[in-house]
Design a protein around this motif. Structure first.
Motif, PDB file in Angstrom:
ATOM      1  N   HIS A   1      -2.627   1.281 -11.740  1.00 12.02           N
ATOM      2  CA  HIS A   1      -2.786   1.606 -10.328  1.00 12.02           C
ATOM      3  C   HIS A   1      -1.419   1.691  -9.675  1.00 12.02           C
ATOM      4  N   SER A   2      -1.294   2.523  -8.671  1.00 18.96           N
ATOM      5  CA  SER A   2      -0.076   2.596  -7.868  1.00 18.96           C
ATOM      6  C   SER A   2      -0.496   2.607  -6.405  1.00 18.96           C
ATOM      7  N   PRO A   3      -0.641   1.420  -5.799  1.00 17.68           N
ATOM      8  CA  PRO A   3      -1.124   1.357  -4.417  1.00 17.68           C
ATOM      9  C   PRO A   3      -0.106   1.899  -3.424  1.00 17.68           C
ATOM     10  N   LEU A   4      -0.607   2.559  -2.408  1.00 18.43           N
ATOM     11  CA  LEU A   4       0.206   3.111  -1.324  1.00 18.43           C
ATOM     12  C   LEU A   4      -0.337   2.546  -0.014  1.00 18.43           C
ATOM     13  N   THR A   5       0.520   1.926   0.775  1.00 13.65           N
ATOM     14  CA  THR A   5       0.066   1.429   2.075  1.00 13.65           C
ATOM     15  C   THR A   5       0.426   2.431   3.160  1.00 13.65           C
ATOM     16  N   LYS A   6      -0.439   2.561   4.108  1.00 12.45           N
ATOM     17  CA  LYS A   6      -0.189   3.449   5.245  1.00 12.45           C
ATOM     18  C   LYS A   6       0.683   2.772   6.295  1.00 12.45           C
ATOM     19  N   HIS A   7       0.756   1.464   6.280  1.00 12.55           N
ATOM     20  CA  HIS A   7       1.352   0.751   7.401  1.00 12.55           C
ATOM     21  C   HIS A   7       2.703   0.121   7.103  1.00 12.55           C
ATOM     22  N   GLY A   8       3.380   0.571   6.051  1.00 10.60           N
ATOM     23  CA  GLY A   8       4.744   0.141   5.787  1.00 10.60           C
ATOM     24  C   GLY A   8       4.904  -1.317   5.427  1.00 10.60           C
ATOM     25  N   SER A   9       3.966  -1.859   4.674  1.00  7.59           N
ATOM     26  CA  SER A   9       4.057  -3.262   4.298  1.00  7.59           C
ATOM     27  C   SER A   9       4.015  -3.394   2.774  1.00  7.59           C
ATOM     28  N   TRP A  10       4.346  -4.573   2.295  1.00  7.63           N
ATOM     29  CA  TRP A  10       4.286  -4.834   0.863  1.00  7.63           C
ATOM     30  C   TRP A  10       2.825  -4.972   0.433  1.00  7.63           C
ATOM     31  N   PRO A  11       2.389  -4.258  -0.595  1.00 12.01           N
ATOM     32  CA  PRO A  11       1.055  -4.531  -1.137  1.00 12.01           C
ATOM     33  C   PRO A  11       1.047  -5.931  -1.760  1.00 12.01           C
ATOM     34  N   ILE A  12       0.022  -6.707  -1.470  1.00 19.09           N
ATOM     35  CA  ILE A  12      -0.116  -8.045  -2.045  1.00 19.09           C
ATOM     36  C   ILE A  12      -1.154  -7.958  -3.160  1.00 19.09           C
ATOM     37  N   VAL A  13      -0.739  -8.302  -4.367  1.00 18.98           N
ATOM     38  CA  VAL A  13      -1.615  -8.256  -5.536  1.00 18.98           C
ATOM     39  C   VAL A  13      -1.684  -9.665  -6.116  1.00 18.98           C
ATOM     40  N   ASP A  14      -2.874 -10.215  -6.190  1.00 18.44           N
ATOM     41  CA  ASP A  14      -3.076 -11.583  -6.674  1.00 18.44           C
ATOM     42  C   ASP A  14      -2.181 -12.584  -5.949  1.00 18.44           C
ATOM     43  N   GLY A  15      -1.958 -12.356  -4.656  1.00 20.07           N
ATOM     44  CA  GLY A  15      -1.176 -13.271  -3.838  1.00 20.07           C
ATOM     45  C   GLY A  15       0.323 -13.037  -3.866  1.00 20.07           C
ATOM     46  N   VAL A  16       0.780 -12.039  -4.633  1.00 19.15           N
ATOM     47  CA  VAL A  16       2.215 -11.796  -4.802  1.00 19.15           C
ATOM     48  C   VAL A  16       2.593 -10.454  -4.173  1.00 19.15           C
ATOM     49  N   ALA A  17       3.717 -10.418  -3.447  1.00 25.73           N
ATOM     50  CA  ALA A  17       4.213  -9.180  -2.854  1.00 25.73           C
ATOM     51  C   ALA A  17       4.720  -8.256  -3.959  1.00 25.73           C
ATOM     52  N   THR A  18       4.307  -6.990  -3.898  1.00 27.30           N
ATOM     53  CA  THR A  18       4.753  -5.981  -4.854  1.00 27.30           C
ATOM     54  C   THR A  18       5.237  -4.772  -4.060  1.00 27.30           C
ATOM     55  N   SER A  19       5.671  -3.730  -4.757  1.00 30.63           N
ATOM     56  CA  SER A  19       6.091  -2.523  -4.057  1.00 30.63           C
ATOM     57  C   SER A  19       5.859  -1.310  -4.934  1.00 30.63           C
ATOM     58  N   TYR A  20       5.458  -0.220  -4.322  1.00 32.57           N
ATOM     59  CA  TYR A  20       5.235   1.027  -5.053  1.00 32.57           C
ATOM     60  C   TYR A  20       6.469   1.910  -5.025  1.00 32.57           C
ATOM     61  N   ASN A  21       7.476   1.547  -4.219  1.00 29.38           N
ATOM     62  CA  ASN A  21       8.672   2.366  -4.110  1.00 29.38           C
ATOM     63  C   ASN A  21       9.766   1.541  -3.441  1.00 29.38           C
ATOM     64  N   SER A  22      10.860   2.173  -3.064  1.00 29.14           N
ATOM     65  CA  SER A  22      11.947   1.461  -2.397  1.00 29.14           C
ATOM     66  C   SER A  22      11.486   0.952  -1.032  1.00 29.14           C
ATOM     67  N   ALA A  23      12.206  -0.030  -0.501  1.00 25.78           N
ATOM     68  CA  ALA A  23      11.872  -0.573   0.817  1.00 25.78           C
ATOM     69  C   ALA A  23      11.922   0.514   1.887  1.00 25.78           C
ATOM     70  N   ALA A  24      12.869   1.443   1.767  1.00 23.96           N
ATOM     71  CA  ALA A  24      12.987   2.525   2.746  1.00 23.96           C
ATOM     72  C   ALA A  24      11.764   3.437   2.718  1.00 23.96           C
ATOM     73  N   VAL A  25      11.271   3.763   1.539  1.00 26.25           N
ATOM     74  CA  VAL A  25      10.087   4.625   1.420  1.00 26.25           C
ATOM     75  C   VAL A  25       8.853   3.899   1.947  1.00 26.25           C
ATOM     76  N   VAL A  26       8.719   2.633   1.627  1.00 32.24           N
ATOM     77  CA  VAL A  26       7.584   1.851   2.128  1.00 32.24           C
ATOM     78  C   VAL A  26       7.598   1.839   3.652  1.00 32.24           C
ATOM     79  N   ALA A  27       8.762   1.588   4.250  1.00 28.89           N
ATOM     80  CA  ALA A  27       8.874   1.560   5.711  1.00 28.89           C
ATOM     81  C   ALA A  27       8.632   2.943   6.319  1.00 28.89           C
ATOM     82  N   ARG A  28       9.139   3.988   5.680  1.00 28.23           N
ATOM     83  CA  ARG A  28       8.953   5.362   6.175  1.00 28.23           C
ATOM     84  C   ARG A  28       7.471   5.726   6.219  1.00 28.23           C
ATOM     85  N   ASN A  29       6.718   5.261   5.223  1.00 24.36           N
ATOM     86  CA  ASN A  29       5.291   5.594   5.165  1.00 24.36           C
ATOM     87  C   ASN A  29       4.516   5.045   6.348  1.00 24.36           C
ATOM     88  N   LYS A  30       5.044   4.015   6.991  1.00 26.13           N
ATOM     89  CA  LYS A  30       4.397   3.462   8.182  1.00 26.13           C
ATOM     90  C   LYS A  30       4.226   4.548   9.239  1.00 26.13           C
TER      91      LYS A  30
END
Length: 143
Positions: A74-103
Motif C-alpha cells: 500500500h502507498s497511502p496518500l493523505t489529503k490534509h498534509g499530515s503523516w499517515p499513522i500505521v499501527d501507531g507509528v508515523a510514516t510517510s509516502y514522500n518527502s515532507a515538502a510533498v506531504v505538506a504540498r498535498n494539503k
C-alpha cells in the motif's frame, strides 16, 4: 496498491508499538524527524509514535528490527498534509515538502474535477495509492 502481493517487509518494534513496512517505505526518525527509509533505521534510533493522550507525536527508540514476509502493498496518500499513522507509528509516502504540498493541491484538484484530480496525483506519484483521511482503513489512520 496490491493487497494480495507477497513481499518482504521490515518490522520495527519499540516498547509500545510495532510497524511493518517495506524496506524503502519512509518514516520520520530521530529528533529532527528526518525522513529515512525503513532499511536505514537502526536499533536504538528513535521513531515517532502517535500519542492520543498528548495529541502529538512522541519519540520512542527502536528495540528490535526483523524481516518478515507478508501480504499487501500500500502507498497511502493523505489529503490534509499530515503523516499517515500505521499501527501507531508515523510514516510517510514522500518527502515532507510533498506531504505538506498535498494539503493544498489534492483538495483543489479534486474540487475542480475529482477524476482529473486523482489522475494528476497519480501522475505526480506513480505508485498505487489510496486515501486515508481520518478514517481507519486497513490499520492506517491520519494523525
Amino acid at each position: 496498491a496490491d493487497p494480495s502481493a507477497k513481499a518482504a517487509f521490515l518490522s520495527l518494534a519499540t516498547a509500545t508499538a510495532t510497524v511493518t513496512l517495506t524496506p524503502t517505505h519512509k518514516l520520520p526518525a530521530g529528533p529532527a524527524k528526518a525522513l529515512k527509509q525503513a532499511s536505514e533505521v537502526a536499533v536504538g534510533e528513535t521513531i515517532w509514535l502517535a500519542s492520543p493522550a498528548a495529541g502529538a507525536l512522541v519519540q520512542e527508540p527502536v528495540h528490535k528490527i526483523s524481516t518478515v514476509v507478508a501480504d499487501g502493498l500500500h502507498s497511502p496518500l493523505t489529503k490534509h498534509g499530515s503523516w499517515p499513522i500505521v499501527d501507531g507509528v508515523a510514516t510517510s509516502y514522500n518527502s515532507a515538502a510533498v506531504v505538506a504540498r498535498n494539503k493544498y493541491l489534492v483538495p483543489l484538484f479534486e474540487a475542480v474535477c475529482p477524476s482529473l484530480g486523482r489522475l494528476v496525483v497519480a501522475a505526480a506519484n506513480p505508485k498505487a495509492m489510496h486515501y486515508i483521511d481520518g478514517e481507519v482503513i486497513s490499520r492506517a489512520q491520519v494523525f
